[in-house]
Scaffold this motif. Sequence first.
Motif, PDB file in Angstrom:
ATOM      1  N   ASP A   1      -6.064   2.575  26.204  1.00  0.00           N
ATOM      2  CA  ASP A   1      -6.792   3.436  25.272  1.00  0.00           C
ATOM      3  C   ASP A   1      -6.873   2.760  23.900  1.00  0.00           C
ATOM      4  O   ASP A   1      -5.995   1.974  23.548  1.00  0.00           O
ATOM      5  N   ASP A   2      -7.913   3.081  23.157  1.00  0.00           N
ATOM      6  CA  ASP A   2      -8.044   2.619  21.769  1.00  0.00           C
ATOM      7  C   ASP A   2      -7.884   1.114  21.664  1.00  0.00           C
ATOM      8  O   ASP A   2      -7.270   0.607  20.723  1.00  0.00           O
TER       9      ASP A   2
ATOM     10  N   GLU B   1     -15.772   4.608  23.767  1.00  0.00           N
ATOM     11  CA  GLU B   1     -15.409   5.953  23.303  1.00  0.00           C
ATOM     12  C   GLU B   1     -16.229   6.345  22.091  1.00  0.00           C
ATOM     13  O   GLU B   1     -16.609   5.498  21.287  1.00  0.00           O
TER      14      GLU B   1
HETATM   15 MG    MG Z   1      -9.205   6.762  23.174  1.00  0.00          MG
END
Ligand code: MG
Length: 284
Positions: free
Chosen positions: A182-183, A239
């Motif tokens: 994520d990220d 995202e």
């Molecule tokens: Mg994320």
Amino acid sequence: RAKETGKNRIILFQEEMAEASERLLELKEDSRNALRRDEFHLVFQPQVDARDRKILGAEALLRWTHPSRGMVSPGEFIPLLEDGEMMPLVGQKVIELAAAQLADWRKEGLIREDFRLSLNVSPQQFRQADFVSTVRTVLDEHDLPAYLIDLEITEGMIIDNIDHTVAAMKELREMGIHFSIDDFGTGYSNLNYLKRLPLDVLKVDQSFVRDIEHDANDTAIVRTIIAMADQLKLNTVAEGVETEDQLTLLRELGCQVFQGYLYSPPLKNVEFASLLKTQISEPE
Ligand code: MG
Ligand code: C2E
Ligand code: MG
Ligand code: MG
């Protein structure tokens, strides 16, 4: 007069500070009872094919409805839960809610075997010695195949305790669990771990997507992330995609999947289910 205004401003500022810290104290106190009072639920943001916008899966996002303050965002309450060491228990609840939901959708024939539900895992939760067995137990209880689940971990968690992370991920992978980072690009990107871990997806953080059409640096970063993902045979999910222009550019750069307000905000379970129904009834 100017002085007066200045003084008033200071008083106003002090009142705001006092209110903010009062809110924080109250939330922190109440977060300890939120699980018992059943105040958590999940919302679901579709992850869709960047070309034809077919729903491939969803990310489950946690919501807390406070009895008097209403909806509190995870950005605010997760640090409080981590502070009070409540996050592992709440994280377990997230897995239970997600599994129950997946089992329902499956029973209703709304999802196929290649559907993925992504869950966010907190560092505290992942660090628990019994994390792997918890996941296994919940899946068994709902008679659910592990490959429907994707766990989102962050770069920080990997660096934190690389040996435990590798061991736990390998065990979960053997069960069939998928993994995303994520990220991606916002943490300590130690590229060495990327090849050591059983990963499926790099999620391009929304901070790189926000100005992607206007900021040449962001474009270059995303291009590089996608090229690297390709080399490592990983998929990329963008995202926070909000505009057609962002999507067009991301697609040109080779991004396969996106999520964001452009397609849909996170949805309540019934709303997400009706979206799945319309997709099923559409001709191929
Ligand atoms: Mg994320
Ligand atoms: P994240 O995992 O990076 O999730 C993406 C966040 O971006 C979500 O915020 C989502 O609602 C928001 N978002 C989605 N599309 C757009 C868009 O087009 N534009 C913008 N500006 N934002 C968009 P949310 O739901 O407030 O969650 C914030 C963070 O809280 C998540 O970031 C995740 O790190 C954490 N979180 C959420 N649910 C859980 C959970 O169940 N467990 C754990 N450990 N963390 C969670
Ligand atoms: Mg996430
Ligand atoms: Mg993010």
